[in-house]
Design an enzyme around this catalytic site. Structure first.
Site, mmCIF file in Angstrom:
data_model
loop_
_atom_site.group_PDB
_atom_site.id
_atom_site.type_symbol
_atom_site.label_atom_id
_atom_site.label_comp_id
_atom_site.label_asym_id
_atom_site.label_seq_id
_atom_site.Cartn_x
_atom_site.Cartn_y
_atom_site.Cartn_z
ATOM 1 N N CYS A 131 0.900 -1.148 -0.091
ATOM 2 C CA CYS A 131 0.064 -0.103 0.063
ATOM 3 C C CYS A 131 0.974 1.139 0.049
ATOM 4 C CB CYS A 131 -0.874 -0.177 1.216
ATOM 5 S SG CYS A 131 -1.965 1.362 1.474
ATOM 6 N N CYS A 145 -1.166 3.714 -6.504
ATOM 7 C CA CYS A 145 -1.867 3.152 -5.619
ATOM 8 C C CYS A 145 -2.050 1.579 -6.034
ATOM 9 C CB CYS A 145 -3.249 3.843 -5.603
ATOM 10 S SG CYS A 145 -4.367 2.862 -4.537
HETATM 11 N N1 DGL Z 1 -4.033 0.751 -2.143
HETATM 12 C C1 DGL Z 1 -3.869 1.747 -1.165
HETATM 13 C C2 DGL Z 1 -2.515 2.447 -1.884
HETATM 14 O O1 DGL Z 1 -1.565 1.729 -2.441
HETATM 15 C C3 DGL Z 1 -4.537 2.756 -1.045
HETATM 16 C C4 DGL Z 1 -6.207 2.786 -0.872
HETATM 17 C C5 DGL Z 1 -6.980 3.378 0.255
HETATM 18 O O2 DGL Z 1 -6.885 4.572 0.018
HETATM 19 O O3 DGL Z 1 -6.870 2.893 1.420
HETATM 20 O O4 DGL Z 1 -2.133 3.407 -1.703
#
Ligand code: DGL
Length: 263
Positions: free
Chosen positions: A73, A184
């Protein structure tokens, strides 16, 4: 110890795009995926909140004997990786951040676009990344509120999603971007629809494969690589188990049992 699991963490299903890369390169590893879906989206939360969630999660998996942690993430990495590395200095922790360096090297138009969460784009770590690697190119950033929630619902191509995406792409295309960073971990699931929407000379860059390679390097260095037959990943979520189980096969070819878990 080398047979111990690797914890792979994201705010939701986005980190499954990274899990797929890890599975492909390290099929013999025991992977435990935790999607903190009960608290999503991280992108609109404060860094303090994210640090607290990541701290709780890291402590739990460390105590349970996970041999490594992957922060799959970008938003969690920019908020919490420095603190986690300080708190667990001997534990291999792999984080991820938008691929500014490879994008700056790849662009021919000299304009790079970044799609990411508000939290990532507002972070000091992202500003430092631009200072370090993007001095010779123009970078256009675009936060994408609402997109993560649609992907969490398993929506990868509806007309509503395409309209939202078009709105987020417009400023990047207007500025002349030929390289777009998917900053993301949810967004790589939109690659098929993005490829339909964008001209063929626009490249999309994400860091899932680089993260899997870095994990492999770290485990190898510490002689922690597992051996033996391929293993099935396990899935835990702090959100709705039935919903996670329903979305999972839309995102991964190989799925598995989903368990409820919260901290
Ligand atoms: N998957 C997450 C990232 O790589 C973010 C998603 C969220 O906003 O929770 O930033």
């Amino acid at each position: 110890m080398s047979e111990a699991p690797i914890a792979v963490f994201d705010s939701g299903v986005g980190g499954l795009s990274v899990l797929a890369e890890i599975q492909q390169r390290l099929p013999q590893e025991s992977l435990l995926y935790f999607g903190d879906c009960g608290y999503i989206p991280y992108g609109e939360k404060t860094p303090e909140f994210i640090r607290q969630r990541c701290g709780l999660m890291a402590r739990y998996f460390r105590e349970q004997g996970a041999k490594a942690l992957v922060l799959a993430c970008n938003t969690a990495t920019v908020a919490a990786v420095a603190e986690l590395r300080r708190d667990f200095p001997d534990w291999p922790i792999v984080g991820m951040e938008p691929a500014v360096k490879p994008a700056a090297a790849a662009t021919r138009s000299g304009v790079v676009g970044v799609l990411a969460t508000t939290g990532t784009l507002q972070s000091a770590k992202f500003a430092a990344l631009l200072d370090r690697f993007a001095t010779d190119v123009k970078v256009v950033t675009q936060p994408c509120p609402g997109l993560v929630e649609m992907i969490e619902d398993g929506d990868l191509s509806s007309p509503a999603l395409c309209r939202m995406l078009q709105g987020y792409l417009e400023p990047l295309l207007q500025a002349g971007c030929d390289t777009i960073i998917l900053g993301c971990t949810h967004y790589p699931f939109l690659k098929p629809v993005l490829e339909q929407m964008l001209a063929p000379d626009i490249s999309l860059i994400d860091t899932g494969a680089a993260v899997a390679r870095q994990l492999r390097r770290l485990l190898d260095e510490k002689q922690l690589l597992a051996s033996g037959p391929a293993r099935e990943p396990r899935f835990w979520t702090s959100g709705d188990v039935a919903h996670f189980a329903q979305v999972l096969p839309l995102l991964l070819p190989q799925t598995g049992a989903v368990q409820s878990f919260d901290l």
